[in-house]
Design a protein around this motif. Sequence first.
Motif, PDB file in Angstrom:
ATOM      1  N   TRP A 205      36.171   5.825 -81.641  1.00 31.64           N
ATOM      2  CA  TRP A 205      36.503   4.867 -82.697  1.00 31.64           C
ATOM      3  C   TRP A 205      35.346   4.755 -83.681  1.00 31.64           C
ATOM      4  O   TRP A 205      35.537   4.719 -84.898  1.00 31.64           O
ATOM      5  CB  TRP A 205      36.813   3.495 -82.102  1.00 31.64           C
ATOM      6  CG  TRP A 205      37.300   2.547 -83.148  1.00 31.64           C
ATOM      7  CD1 TRP A 205      38.593   2.347 -83.542  1.00 31.64           C
ATOM      8  CD2 TRP A 205      36.500   1.689 -83.972  1.00 31.64           C
ATOM      9  NE1 TRP A 205      38.645   1.428 -84.551  1.00 31.64           N
ATOM     10  CE2 TRP A 205      37.379   1.008 -84.842  1.00 31.64           C
ATOM     11  CE3 TRP A 205      35.135   1.434 -84.075  1.00 31.64           C
ATOM     12  CZ2 TRP A 205      36.943   0.089 -85.773  1.00 31.64           C
ATOM     13  CZ3 TRP A 205      34.689   0.525 -85.009  1.00 31.64           C
ATOM     14  CH2 TRP A 205      35.603  -0.141 -85.847  1.00 31.64           C
TER      15      TRP A 205
ATOM     16  N   TYR B 213      38.045  -5.777 -88.453  1.00 27.29           N
ATOM     17  CA  TYR B 213      36.642  -5.477 -88.174  1.00 27.29           C
ATOM     18  C   TYR B 213      36.218  -4.197 -88.892  1.00 27.29           C
ATOM     19  O   TYR B 213      35.111  -4.107 -89.432  1.00 27.29           O
ATOM     20  CB  TYR B 213      36.399  -5.318 -86.669  1.00 27.29           C
ATOM     21  CG  TYR B 213      36.927  -6.445 -85.807  1.00 27.29           C
ATOM     22  CD1 TYR B 213      36.999  -7.754 -86.299  1.00 27.29           C
ATOM     23  CD2 TYR B 213      37.348  -6.215 -84.506  1.00 27.29           C
ATOM     24  CE1 TYR B 213      37.489  -8.783 -85.507  1.00 27.29           C
ATOM     25  CE2 TYR B 213      37.826  -7.244 -83.706  1.00 27.29           C
ATOM     26  CZ  TYR B 213      37.906  -8.517 -84.211  1.00 27.29           C
ATOM     27  OH  TYR B 213      38.379  -9.532 -83.428  1.00 27.29           O
TER      28      TYR B 213
ATOM     29  N   LEU C 156      40.953  -5.404 -84.633  1.00 26.80           N
ATOM     30  CA  LEU C 156      40.254  -4.159 -84.944  1.00 26.80           C
ATOM     31  C   LEU C 156      40.398  -3.709 -86.394  1.00 26.80           C
ATOM     32  O   LEU C 156      39.396  -3.328 -87.015  1.00 26.80           O
ATOM     33  CB  LEU C 156      40.736  -3.059 -83.997  1.00 26.80           C
ATOM     34  CG  LEU C 156      40.099  -1.681 -84.167  1.00 26.80           C
ATOM     35  CD1 LEU C 156      38.590  -1.744 -84.005  1.00 26.80           C
ATOM     36  CD2 LEU C 156      40.693  -0.694 -83.167  1.00 26.80           C
TER      37      LEU C 156
ATOM     38  N   GLY D 157      40.453 -11.143 -74.379  1.00 28.40           N
ATOM     39  CA  GLY D 157      40.022  -9.802 -74.783  1.00 28.40           C
ATOM     40  C   GLY D 157      41.048  -9.108 -75.659  1.00 28.40           C
ATOM     41  O   GLY D 157      40.702  -8.485 -76.664  1.00 28.40           O
ATOM     42  N   ALA D 158      42.322  -9.229 -75.289  1.00 26.58           N
ATOM     43  CA  ALA D 158      43.395  -8.608 -76.084  1.00 26.58           C
ATOM     44  C   ALA D 158      43.482  -9.239 -77.467  1.00 26.58           C
ATOM     45  O   ALA D 158      43.692  -8.538 -78.470  1.00 26.58           O
ATOM     46  CB  ALA D 158      44.731  -8.749 -75.353  1.00 26.58           C
TER      47      ALA D 158
ATOM     48  N   LEU E  20      41.026 -10.603 -79.142  1.00 21.04           N
ATOM     49  CA  LEU E  20      39.877 -10.136 -79.921  1.00 21.04           C
ATOM     50  C   LEU E  20      40.092  -8.701 -80.391  1.00 21.04           C
ATOM     51  O   LEU E  20      39.776  -8.354 -81.538  1.00 21.04           O
ATOM     52  CB  LEU E  20      38.603 -10.232 -79.084  1.00 21.04           C
ATOM     53  CG  LEU E  20      38.097 -11.648 -78.796  1.00 21.04           C
ATOM     54  CD1 LEU E  20      37.026 -11.627 -77.720  1.00 21.04           C
ATOM     55  CD2 LEU E  20      37.555 -12.302 -80.059  1.00 21.04           C
ATOM     56  N   ARG E  21      40.649  -7.860 -79.541  1.00 15.66           N
ATOM     57  CA  ARG E  21      40.878  -6.461 -79.913  1.00 15.66           C
ATOM     58  C   ARG E  21      41.980  -6.312 -80.966  1.00 15.66           C
ATOM     59  O   ARG E  21      42.022  -5.319 -81.679  1.00 15.66           O
ATOM     60  CB  ARG E  21      41.208  -5.641 -78.663  1.00 15.66           C
ATOM     61  CG  ARG E  21      39.985  -5.390 -77.790  1.00 15.66           C
ATOM     62  CD  ARG E  21      40.332  -4.658 -76.494  1.00 15.66           C
ATOM     63  NE  ARG E  21      39.124  -4.263 -75.793  1.00 15.66           N
ATOM     64  CZ  ARG E  21      38.384  -5.075 -75.034  1.00 15.66           C
ATOM     65  NH1 ARG E  21      38.768  -6.333 -74.859  1.00 15.66           N
ATOM     66  NH2 ARG E  21      37.291  -4.656 -74.450  1.00 15.66           N
TER      67      ARG E  21
ATOM     68  N   ALA F 203      33.729 -13.375 -76.601  1.00 16.02           N
ATOM     69  CA  ALA F 203      33.811 -12.104 -75.876  1.00 16.02           C
ATOM     70  C   ALA F 203      32.879 -12.076 -74.677  1.00 16.02           C
ATOM     71  O   ALA F 203      33.111 -11.333 -73.716  1.00 16.02           O
ATOM     72  CB  ALA F 203      33.491 -10.941 -76.813  1.00 16.02           C
TER      73      ALA F 203
ATOM     74  N   LEU G 270      32.794  -5.682 -77.343  1.00 18.79           N
ATOM     75  CA  LEU G 270      34.132  -5.284 -76.923  1.00 18.79           C
ATOM     76  C   LEU G 270      34.170  -3.864 -76.373  1.00 18.79           C
ATOM     77  O   LEU G 270      35.221  -3.387 -75.956  1.00 18.79           O
ATOM     78  CB  LEU G 270      35.104  -5.397 -78.112  1.00 18.79           C
ATOM     79  CG  LEU G 270      35.320  -6.817 -78.635  1.00 18.79           C
ATOM     80  CD1 LEU G 270      36.225  -6.794 -79.860  1.00 18.79           C
ATOM     81  CD2 LEU G 270      35.918  -7.715 -77.562  1.00 18.79           C
ATOM     82  N   GLU G 271      33.004  -3.193 -76.394  1.00 15.27           N
ATOM     83  CA  GLU G 271      32.835  -1.870 -75.782  1.00 15.27           C
ATOM     84  C   GLU G 271      33.801  -0.834 -76.355  1.00 15.27           C
ATOM     85  O   GLU G 271      34.510  -0.131 -75.624  1.00 15.27           O
ATOM     86  CB  GLU G 271      33.001  -1.964 -74.254  1.00 15.27           C
ATOM     87  CG  GLU G 271      31.960  -2.868 -73.629  1.00 15.27           C
ATOM     88  CD  GLU G 271      32.129  -2.996 -72.118  1.00 15.27           C
ATOM     89  OE1 GLU G 271      33.187  -2.592 -71.598  1.00 15.27           O
ATOM     90  OE2 GLU G 271      31.194  -3.495 -71.471  1.00 15.27           O
ATOM     91  N   TYR G 272      33.820  -0.742 -77.671  1.00 16.13           N
ATOM     92  CA  TYR G 272      34.663   0.274 -78.281  1.00 16.13           C
ATOM     93  C   TYR G 272      34.078   1.660 -78.060  1.00 16.13           C
ATOM     94  O   TYR G 272      32.869   1.849 -78.048  1.00 16.13           O
ATOM     95  CB  TYR G 272      34.859   0.005 -79.774  1.00 16.13           C
ATOM     96  CG  TYR G 272      36.006  -0.939 -79.990  1.00 16.13           C
ATOM     97  CD1 TYR G 272      37.308  -0.502 -79.823  1.00 16.13           C
ATOM     98  CD2 TYR G 272      35.788  -2.273 -80.296  1.00 16.13           C
ATOM     99  CE1 TYR G 272      38.374  -1.373 -79.966  1.00 16.13           C
ATOM    100  CE2 TYR G 272      36.834  -3.150 -80.447  1.00 16.13           C
ATOM    101  CZ  TYR G 272      38.133  -2.689 -80.287  1.00 16.13           C
ATOM    102  OH  TYR G 272      39.171  -3.551 -80.420  1.00 16.13           O
TER     103      TYR G 272
ATOM    104  N   LEU H 274      31.791  -5.473 -82.027  1.00 14.63           N
ATOM    105  CA  LEU H 274      32.363  -4.210 -81.560  1.00 14.63           C
ATOM    106  C   LEU H 274      31.664  -3.717 -80.302  1.00 14.63           C
ATOM    107  O   LEU H 274      32.308  -3.196 -79.374  1.00 14.63           O
ATOM    108  CB  LEU H 274      32.281  -3.154 -82.663  1.00 14.63           C
ATOM    109  CG  LEU H 274      33.230  -3.367 -83.845  1.00 14.63           C
ATOM    110  CD1 LEU H 274      32.907  -2.393 -84.967  1.00 14.63           C
ATOM    111  CD2 LEU H 274      34.683  -3.225 -83.412  1.00 14.63           C
TER     112      LEU H 274
END
Length: 200
Positions: free
Chosen positions: A154, A126, A123, A116-117, A119-120, A95, A148-150, A145
């Motif tokens: 969330w 995670y 979710l 990035g997609a 890894l997301r 990431a 990935l700047e959630y 997390l």
Amino acid sequence: MAFELLGVDAVDWSSMRVGSGSPLEIPHLLQRISNPTDEHDLHLAVGRLHSIVIHEHSVSVVECSEHVIPFLIALCRCPRRSVAAHALQLMTELADCDPFWVEAEHGNHGLAARVGAALRAGLPEYGNLLLNDDPLARQAVLVLLFRLEYAPEWLHRTVTDVLAVDDQRGVLDLARALLINPAYHYEGFELIEAALAKRR
């Protein structure tokens, strides 16, 4: 009981660009990580995979990186606790990486967005790991997390799930991680207040 990592051999790894070594090592390493003989074997296999999916000198992602991520996400379901923590730590490093310049030369544009997609896409896994018995896995997923700047929304939903099962260890880990991140100070304090209210 062995953990079955499905689909590894169905991927055509042979022509993918890697950080070092051969892409043909990837399926063997993923299977080795999913069922290591011991912790030393796990550490060695993850270290070797790291050098393949991340170009060492430029600290960049390469073509094979995005294709390895779905299997790292699957490893989060491995019953051997340390496997999930290692998979999460490797995904966190992915990431943080930009694409290797060679990828653009080969017309492989948009690699960063696809990594990035990928890894997301993990979710749901995670979120489940925030309730894991292993504190290393819980801490590792929180770090990922944040990378990935959630959004706080969330995290609020996750907090609700953690409190619902009264997992005080999960609450403390999550609160600690929130408090040390300037962007989530408010959420950290709110979580502590909610946890204290449940204990009254």
